[in-house]
Write a protein that holds these residues in place. Structure first.
Motif, mmCIF file in Angstrom:
data_model
loop_
_atom_site.group_PDB
_atom_site.id
_atom_site.type_symbol
_atom_site.label_atom_id
_atom_site.label_comp_id
_atom_site.label_asym_id
_atom_site.label_seq_id
_atom_site.Cartn_x
_atom_site.Cartn_y
_atom_site.Cartn_z
ATOM 1 N N TYR A 47 -8.169 1.673 -3.757
ATOM 2 C CA TYR A 47 -7.954 0.321 -4.272
ATOM 3 C C TYR A 47 -7.206 0.352 -5.604
ATOM 4 N N TRP A 48 -7.553 1.316 -6.477
ATOM 5 C CA TRP A 48 -6.831 1.448 -7.746
ATOM 6 C C TRP A 48 -5.367 1.809 -7.486
ATOM 7 N N LEU A 49 -5.141 2.722 -6.546
ATOM 8 C CA LEU A 49 -3.769 3.136 -6.252
ATOM 9 C C LEU A 49 -2.964 1.985 -5.652
ATOM 10 N N GLN A 50 -3.591 1.240 -4.751
ATOM 11 C CA GLN A 50 -2.913 0.088 -4.162
ATOM 12 C C GLN A 50 -2.593 -0.958 -5.231
ATOM 13 N N LEU A 51 -3.556 -1.191 -6.115
ATOM 14 C CA LEU A 51 -3.339 -2.182 -7.169
ATOM 15 C C LEU A 51 -2.202 -1.749 -8.082
ATOM 16 N N SER A 52 -2.182 -0.477 -8.460
ATOM 17 C CA SER A 52 -1.098 0.040 -9.292
ATOM 18 C C SER A 52 0.244 -0.123 -8.598
ATOM 19 N N SER A 53 0.266 0.184 -7.303
ATOM 20 C CA SER A 53 1.501 0.058 -6.529
ATOM 21 C C SER A 53 1.995 -1.387 -6.497
#
Length: 461
Positions: free
Chosen positions: A266-272
């Protein structure tokens, strides 16, 4: 999206690789929740000769049915079959049930006894993962007249779920809608879980508008009750909004999800997605949150973290991530990674820390480019002899992207070593490239003025 939304191998999507540079994830499958509470106790009664106990909360609103009693002898046989099933003696359980089912004459079963018989068949078949037989048995349960309403409701809901397991989504949605109508007639709340299941069915039928409508009903129901919506419900909602191209809404949902479900993806998706919306600082902050929680473990994730720090102009943090990762073995000490570490230290004005990393990077490379960059680092640290040697090595290895820049560094190093003829030759080579011509010309003029000044001093002496 990497997943095909029409695929029948999934019952529920999650938002995964969003096609952005730092998005990492993998699809997850949500199994249809055929809860054991819907399948047992299989004998839906409290004892011989007693009818099914209806839900007391809605008892007054439900119509009255004259349900026949289960006779004691029938109850004993059903109980024997259930014990066999509980002990995983499935063939024996089926044999007992077959004997009871085939009774005729005065021993013939009434409708409620048959309903419990088929309910137990269904339980055994479901446990054996024989879903077609389980579905057939549950269908036989609701075919019986005058069974308790609660029994009919529970069974119909279970049938809908089994259709989902069998990937017969159209039949599952149809059955579920019938169940909803039944609930409506009884003035009973279907519950958030039922709306979520209906949303999944419509998703599989590629009716994204209805899928979104019902998953939001489920989520809103939970939120109104002060409950945290289930993780997979938010996953479906995010997916549907992403398919609609509403990236801002997906970001809002991810932010809300992360308040309750702290997961790396979720953090990676949000950053993306922040990057996609040109919100670079927030992209870095999201990735950093995952890093600080120790969620970033793969070398690509850590290197991406470093690049984000460099993008946000905090090279010191980039260098720390790379340095720690390389020392722990989480990041391979390749020439490229060592060079990135060296450049990060250099941008952070930590030239003395940059030099050994650039030396190790150059030693691992068979091309001259890294030696040229190492020469620049040596020059920054006033190590002129090492700078000149590094540039000479760069030319020997070849493959330089900017030979003109290398000649400038060599010229400056030779000048500071007072090797003026060599410096002049280097600057003349740099003059051949328009990108360095002006700078080379300025250095040559400066050098000639310096030489003239030195000659003037000699004359005065």
């Amino acid at each position: 999206m990497t997943d095909n939304p029409k695929s029948k191998t999934r019952l529920h999507p999650v938002l995964v690789n969003l096609g952005c540079s730092f998005a990492i994830g993998a699809a997850a499958v949500l199994a249809v929740p055929v809860a054991s509470s819907l399948l047992s106790p299989v004998l839906q009664m409290s004892g011989p000769g007693q009818a099914f106990a209806q839900d007391s909360e809605n008892k007054e609103r439900r119509e009255t049915r004259r349900t026949p009693a289960i006779r004691a002898k029938v109850f004993e046989v059903l109980n024997e079959a259930q014990v066999a099933a509980d002990e995983k003696r499935y063939n024996e359980a089926i044999k007992i049930l077959n004997g009871l089912r085939d009774k005729t004459g005065r021993g013939e079963l009434n409708s409620y006894e048959l309903a419990n018989l088929y309910n137990l068949y269904a339980f055994v078949y479901f446990t054996q993962e024989n879903y077609p037989k389980a579905l057939e048995s549950y269908e036989n349960v609701i075919k019986q007249p005058d069974i308790p309403i609660a029994m009919e409701l529970n069974t119909k809901y279970t049938i809908a779920q089994l259709y989902f397991v069998a990937e017969n989504y159209r039949a599952g949605v149809k059955t579920l809608l019938e169940w909803f109508k039944f609930k409506e007639d009884l003035q009973e709340d279907p519950g958030a879980g039922a709306y979520a299941l209906l949303a999944q069915g419509y998703y599989q039928l590629n009716d994204q508008d209805k899928a979104l409508r019902y998953i939001e009903v489920a989520i809103n129901d939970y939120e109104k009750r002060g409950k945290v919506p289930k993780e997979q419900w938010w996953g479906l909602q995010r997916y549907l909004y992403y398919e609609k191209g509403n990236t801002k809404k997906v970001v809002e949902l991810l932010e809300e999800t992360l308040k309750h479900y702290q997961k790396k993806n979720y953090w990676l998706q949000l950053s993306s997605l922040y990057n996609e919306l040109k919100r670079e600082n927030e992209a870095t902050a999201a990735m950093e949150a995952a890093y600080e929680q120790g969620l970033l473990e793969k070398d690509k994730e850590l290197v991406n973290m470093a690049y984000l720090f460099l993008q946000s102009e905090v090279p010191y943090k980039a260098a720390k991530v790379l340095d720690e990762g390389i020392k722990k073995g989480a990041i391979p000490a390749t020439s490229k990674n060592l060079e990135l570490l060296g450049n990060s230290w250099r941008q952070a004005q930590e030239v003395k820390k940059a030099i050994p990393e650039m030396e190790k990077a150059a030693a691992k490379s068979d091309k001259g480019e890294l030696w040229s960059r190492l020469g620049s680092v040596y020059l920054d640290n006033d190590e002129f002899a090492k700078a000149a040697d590094a540039i000479e090595s760069a030319f020997k290895k070849g493959g330089l992207k900017r030979p003109d820049s290398a000649y400038l560094v060599l010229g400056m190093a030779r000048f500071n070593l007072e090797q003026y003829d060599s410096a002049r030759r280097a600057f003349k080579q740099a003059l051949k490239d328009d990108r360095s011509a002006d700078y080379a010309r300025q250095w040559m003029k400066f050098m000639e003025n310096e030489l003239a000044r030195q000659e003037a001093l000699k004359d005065e002496i």
